[in-house]
Design an enzyme around this catalytic site. Sequence first.
Site, PDB file in Angstrom:
ATOM      1  N   LYS A 153      -1.342  -0.894   8.037  1.00 50.11           N
ATOM      2  CA  LYS A 153      -0.458   0.014   7.640  1.00 50.11           C
ATOM      3  C   LYS A 153       0.417   0.946   8.518  1.00 50.11           C
ATOM      4  CE  LYS A 153      -3.889   0.966   3.587  1.00 50.11           C
ATOM      5  NZ  LYS A 153      -4.534   2.027   2.992  1.00 50.11           N
ATOM      6  N   ASP A 166      -1.426   5.336  -2.054  1.00 50.70           N
ATOM      7  CA  ASP A 166      -2.686   5.771  -1.674  1.00 50.70           C
ATOM      8  C   ASP A 166      -3.657   7.228  -2.682  1.00 50.70           C
ATOM      9  OD1 ASP A 166      -3.661   3.390  -1.382  1.00 50.70           O
ATOM     10  OD2 ASP A 166      -4.039   3.638   0.905  1.00 50.70           O
TER      11      ASP A 166
END
Length: 278
Positions: free
Chosen positions: A69, A106
Amino acid sequence: MSTAPDLYCVVGHPIAHSRSPWIHARFAALTGQALVYEPLLAPVDGFADALAAFAARGGRGCNVTVPFKHEAAQCASQISQRVQLAGAANTLTRQPDGSWHADNTDGLGLVADIVQGAGRPIAGCDLLLAGAGGAAAGVLGPLLTQQPRRIVVTNRTAARAQALVALHAELAALHKVELLAQDQQGLKGDFDIVINATASSLEGGAIPVPAGALRPGALAYDMMYGPAAQGFLDWARAQGGQPRDGLGMLVHQAAAAFALWRGVQPPAAQVLAELRGR
């Protein structure tokens, strides 16, 4: 003449366990979108090369999971404010000039699952975020935009919690949220919502917050799901809390990515119910 469906993927290491291909296949079927979504296993030291090869095959977008990420954010030419604050990206979108735009859905997924899935408003509440790593960094910004009364970030390493709070201080002030860091060992106060964003569930470690942190009926949310989250959920139930795992967050963050790519909002609640049924 038939047109080949658009190509998307989820890239990580490992990746065989990922539910994302099934989730996005259901989104596509339910919204009538023509796409193919596949798992992509990248070498731990080969994310950039794997992304370039995927682009060369005509890839239009990808979800990114551990451990890539942070690297995904660095590979993009354009980044969203969420990525700028988190330092990490989980959604890449191919631009017309061939470059990548990075976003992080997220936190959007977590907020949607708390507010819609659990039916718990965040506005005006006292919230504890346990952890100060990439998972916590990815969700703190969207949590602040919901205008809770107070967010406390706690972590084993107090300096990391303080650094995360400092990075989000301006956003907290903008939304009039009290944001502070507390040492995990000296944590004081109780909360309406407690979110476990630590690796303790994966590692089978100790519960990262004291029992007194949960007010009666508090939502105790573990960002992990499946067997990994069970210890935290059992603990929360024993303390009189409302336990919830992160499966809804997974589905809702996927829905946000799907909407970014396709301009269509998929039925996340329906797909989550189907996934829990499986």
